[in-house]
Design an enzyme around this catalytic site. Structure first.
Site, short mmCIF file in Angstrom:
data_model
loop_
_atom_site.label_atom_id
_atom_site.label_comp_id
_atom_site.label_asym_id
_atom_site.label_seq_id
_atom_site.Cartn_x
_atom_site.Cartn_y
_atom_site.Cartn_z
N GLU A 1 10.77 34.42 20.94
CA GLU A 1 12.05 33.76 20.66
C GLU A 1 12.20 33.58 19.14
O GLU A 1 13.29 33.58 18.60
CB GLU A 1 12.10 32.39 21.35
N SER B 1 9.47 26.86 21.03
CA SER B 1 9.00 27.91 21.96
C SER B 1 8.81 29.20 21.19
O SER B 1 9.75 29.68 20.54
CB SER B 1 10.02 28.15 23.07
N ARG C 1 19.47 32.16 25.15
CA ARG C 1 18.84 32.41 23.84
C ARG C 1 19.39 33.70 23.22
O ARG C 1 18.66 34.48 22.59
CB ARG C 1 17.32 32.50 23.95
P1 FAD Z 1 16.49 29.31 10.83
O1 FAD Z 1 15.08 29.46 11.27
O2 FAD Z 1 16.75 28.88 9.44
O3 FAD Z 1 17.27 30.67 11.13
C1 FAD Z 1 17.19 31.25 12.40
C2 FAD Z 1 17.90 32.61 12.36
O4 FAD Z 1 19.29 32.44 12.13
C3 FAD Z 1 17.41 33.51 11.23
O5 FAD Z 1 17.41 34.82 11.69
C4 FAD Z 1 18.44 33.31 10.12
O6 FAD Z 1 18.55 34.44 9.29
C5 FAD Z 1 19.71 33.09 10.92
N1 FAD Z 1 20.66 32.18 10.30
C6 FAD Z 1 20.46 30.86 10.03
N2 FAD Z 1 21.59 30.30 9.57
C7 FAD Z 1 22.52 31.29 9.52
C8 FAD Z 1 23.89 31.34 9.13
N3 FAD Z 1 24.53 30.26 8.69
N4 FAD Z 1 24.55 32.51 9.23
C9 FAD Z 1 23.91 33.62 9.69
N5 FAD Z 1 22.62 33.64 10.06
C10 FAD Z 1 21.93 32.49 9.98
N6 FAD Z 1 15.66 25.87 20.19
C11 FAD Z 1 16.34 25.68 21.34
O7 FAD Z 1 17.27 26.46 21.64
N7 FAD Z 1 16.06 24.65 22.17
C12 FAD Z 1 15.09 23.76 21.92
O8 FAD Z 1 14.86 22.84 22.71
C13 FAD Z 1 14.35 23.92 20.70
N8 FAD Z 1 13.34 23.08 20.40
C14 FAD Z 1 12.62 23.24 19.24
C15 FAD Z 1 11.62 22.32 18.94
C16 FAD Z 1 10.88 22.44 17.77
C17 FAD Z 1 9.79 21.44 17.48
C18 FAD Z 1 11.18 23.50 16.86
C19 FAD Z 1 10.42 23.60 15.58
C20 FAD Z 1 12.17 24.42 17.16
C21 FAD Z 1 12.91 24.30 18.36
N9 FAD Z 1 13.93 25.21 18.70
C22 FAD Z 1 14.66 25.01 19.85
C23 FAD Z 1 14.23 26.37 17.84
C24 FAD Z 1 15.17 26.05 16.64
O9 FAD Z 1 15.27 24.66 16.43
C25 FAD Z 1 16.56 26.64 16.84
O10 FAD Z 1 16.49 28.03 17.01
C26 FAD Z 1 17.50 26.31 15.68
O11 FAD Z 1 18.83 26.64 16.03
C27 FAD Z 1 17.10 27.05 14.41
O12 FAD Z 1 17.88 26.54 13.35
P2 FAD Z 1 17.47 26.78 11.83
O13 FAD Z 1 18.63 26.40 10.99
O14 FAD Z 1 16.20 26.10 11.55
O15 FAD Z 1 17.27 28.36 11.86
N1 EPU Z 2 4.34 24.61 32.50
C1 EPU Z 2 3.04 24.97 32.82
N2 EPU Z 2 2.03 24.47 32.06
C2 EPU Z 2 2.25 23.61 31.03
C3 EPU Z 2 3.56 23.25 30.69
C4 EPU Z 2 4.61 23.77 31.46
O1 EPU Z 2 2.82 25.72 33.78
O2 EPU Z 2 1.26 23.18 30.40
C5 EPU Z 2 5.44 25.15 33.32
C6 EPU Z 2 5.87 24.13 34.38
O3 EPU Z 2 6.14 24.85 35.57
C7 EPU Z 2 7.15 23.55 33.80
C8 EPU Z 2 7.71 24.79 33.11
O4 EPU Z 2 6.57 25.42 32.52
O5 EPU Z 2 8.01 23.09 34.82
C9 EPU Z 2 8.82 24.54 32.10
O6 EPU Z 2 8.34 23.69 31.07
P1 EPU Z 2 9.38 22.80 30.19
O7 EPU Z 2 10.24 21.99 31.09
O8 EPU Z 2 8.58 22.10 29.15
O9 EPU Z 2 10.35 23.84 29.53
P2 EPU Z 2 10.17 25.33 28.97
O10 EPU Z 2 10.82 26.26 29.94
O11 EPU Z 2 8.77 25.60 28.61
C10 EPU Z 2 12.45 25.37 27.75
C11 EPU Z 2 12.96 25.80 26.42
C12 EPU Z 2 12.76 24.68 25.39
C13 EPU Z 2 13.55 23.46 25.86
C14 EPU Z 2 13.00 23.04 27.24
C15 EPU Z 2 13.78 21.88 27.82
C16 EPU Z 2 12.79 28.21 26.28
C17 EPU Z 2 12.08 29.38 25.71
N3 EPU Z 2 12.29 27.01 25.97
O12 EPU Z 2 11.05 25.22 27.64
O13 EPU Z 2 13.31 25.11 24.14
O14 EPU Z 2 13.42 22.39 24.95
O15 EPU Z 2 13.10 24.15 28.15
O16 EPU Z 2 15.02 22.33 28.27
O17 EPU Z 2 13.77 28.39 27.00
C18 EPU Z 2 12.81 26.25 22.12
O18 EPU Z 2 13.66 27.07 22.48
O19 EPU Z 2 12.21 26.30 21.03
C19 EPU Z 2 12.50 25.13 23.02
C20 EPU Z 2 11.59 24.21 22.76
#
Ligand code: FAD
Ligand code: EPU
Length: 337
Positions: free
Chosen positions: A325, A222, A154
């Site tokens: 995050e 997250s 991240r």
């Molecule tokens: P924005 O929120 O629009 O921007 C994020 C940051 O980047 C801001 O600081 C912005 O100023 C900057 N920025 C954006 N575009 C540019 C650009 N072109 N040039 C310079 N700066 C820029 N993230 C994960 O890593 N793994 C996951 O599994 C994951 N799951 C998610 C699930 C949900 C339901 C949601 C809502 C979010 C999740 N995220 C996850 C977080 C998010 O999707 C990512 O961080 C994604 O890359 C953000 O993209 P965005 O375009 O929406 O960013």
């Molecule tokens: N857990 C609990 N209680 C719960 C749920 C989960 O204790 O109610 C614990 C369990 O031990 C479980 C662990 O949390 O094994 C991990 O949970 P999960 O597999 O759902 O993943 P996460 O670590 O919570 C991360 C990323 C997600 C990504 C998933 C899948 C971060 C901060 N988050 O979540 O990214 O989708 O793994 O790879 O690294 C995001 O960045 O926005 C995001 C959603």
């Protein structure tokens, strides 16, 4: 003042001075140079506007995807304003494999290198060749190689030395033709005869089960990062909780000879009693406590209050300080907790 509500998946009521889309570099530079305070936005899925922002919001709409290949790789040049999940789907449809574990992550392609998006055993940096940027203050166009981007969990140079200094205009991906499937993560390991297509569909299914859909309950995924801590911290926690989940972090990732582990923040928050808790219209999600949601009409101050309470309670209980995050925006720019 225009509303930012539909520009951020968390969906708080907040306004800003003005909102402008741009689809090429000259129009971006003219917008950037004519506003004193700006915030660059992609899909708004990692940005939470906790109050009215006294600046202009510039929304990246640079589009276009081009492809060529050689014997070993598919090369894709992708406009930063393309939607990430649509791009992953297009790759799968064309049998350009590798990104399938990252299906259904919201947001733009341009934001993907910023926090080095990751899920289900893959981080996007494994497939990034170069990142095309424009330096904000000079308008100079330049190219960063993968190794220049200081990718980590991240993390990248775009959140550190280059934070608020560049616009990402295009991301160039390099997908190996002889790619291997990543099926080690949890539920993916149970797939019989996995294929890129079955991984893509399974990842979508798991995500739809676990994570709240922003269209129903506003959220930014997250809210916190999973903390990476020295082994001694884990040993202390284990004295009281012998089942604390943890994952050993490869020493190359922490640049240290000491052993570090990642402890799921979801577990720390769960053990601290927040799972399902609400503060006014902000809820700690009942099936994934790492996600805070907007039940409808939530206020920025309540998001901050709940996040601060979680940080303080987890710290008191486990001596681990959770770091957000998400990008939290205040009236003048980014704020920290
Ligand atoms: P924005 O929120 O629009 O921007 C994020 C940051 O980047 C801001 O600081 C912005 O100023 C900057 N920025 C954006 N575009 C540019 C650009 N072109 N040039 C310079 N700066 C820029 N993230 C994960 O890593 N793994 C996951 O599994 C994951 N799951 C998610 C699930 C949900 C339901 C949601 C809502 C979010 C999740 N995220 C996850 C977080 C998010 O999707 C990512 O961080 C994604 O890359 C953000 O993209 P965005 O375009 O929406 O960013
Ligand atoms: N857990 C609990 N209680 C719960 C749920 C989960 O204790 O109610 C614990 C369990 O031990 C479980 C662990 O949390 O094994 C991990 O949970 P999960 O597999 O759902 O993943 P996460 O670590 O919570 C991360 C990323 C997600 C990504 C998933 C899948 C971060 C901060 N988050 O979540 O990214 O989708 O793994 O790879 O690294 C995001 O960045 O926005 C995001 C959603």
């Amino acid at each position: 003042m225009p509303s930012l509500k539909r520009y951020s998946t968390f969906g708080l009521d907040a306004d800003c001075a003005s909102i402008h889309g741009f689809s090429d570099i000259p129009s971006f530079l003219s917008l950037y140079n004519s506003h004193e305070t700006v915030y660059l936005l992609g899909g708004g899925s990692n940005s939470i506007f906790t109050e009215d922002f006294q600046g202009a919001v510039l929304v990246n709409e640079i589009k276009g995807i081009s492809h060529f290949d050689d014997e070993s790789y598919h090369y894709l040049r992708v406009g930063a304003g393309e939607n990430w999940h649509d791009f992953v789907t297009l790759c799968l449809e064309n049998q350009w494999y590798g990104l399938e574990n990252l299906a259904l992550i919201p947001g733009s392609v341009g934001a993907s290198p910023i926090q080095n998006i990751g899920a289900y055993g893959i981080e996007v940096n494994a497939f990034i060749d170069t990142v095309e940027i424009v330096v904000l203050d000079t308008g100079e166009k330049t190219l960063l190689k993968n190794n220049d981007c200081a990718f980590g969990y991240r993390d990248s140079i775009f959140k550190n030395a280059l934070a608020n200094k560049v616009l990402i205009t295009h991301v160039n991906f390099k997908l190996p033709k002889a790619h291997t499937l990543a099926t080690s993560y949890g539920e993916l390991a149970a797939l019989e005869k996995p294929t890129p297509e079955s991984i893509y569909h399974k990842v979508i299914e798991i995500r739809q089960q676990k994570l709240p859909d922003p269209a129903t309950f506003g959220n930014a995924g997250s809210f916190f990062k999973n903390p990476v801590v020295p082994m001694s911290v884990l040993a202390n926690i284990s004295k009281q909780y012998d089942t604390v989940p943890h994952f050993v972090v490869p020493s190359s990732d922490v640049q240290s000879s000491d052993e570090f582990v990642k402890i799921p923040a979801a577990w720390l928050i769960d053990q601290s009693g927040f799972k399902g808790a609400t503060l006014n219209q902000v809820r700690c999600h009942p099936t994934q406590p790492l996600v805070l949601t907007n039940l409808g009409g939530a206020k920025g101050k309540d998001v901050i209050a709940m996040a601060s309470d979680i940080i303080a309670t987890v710290y008191d209980k486990f001596a681990i300080k959770l770091e957000p995050e998400v990008r939290l925006m205040g009236s003048k720019g980014l704020i920290s907790l």
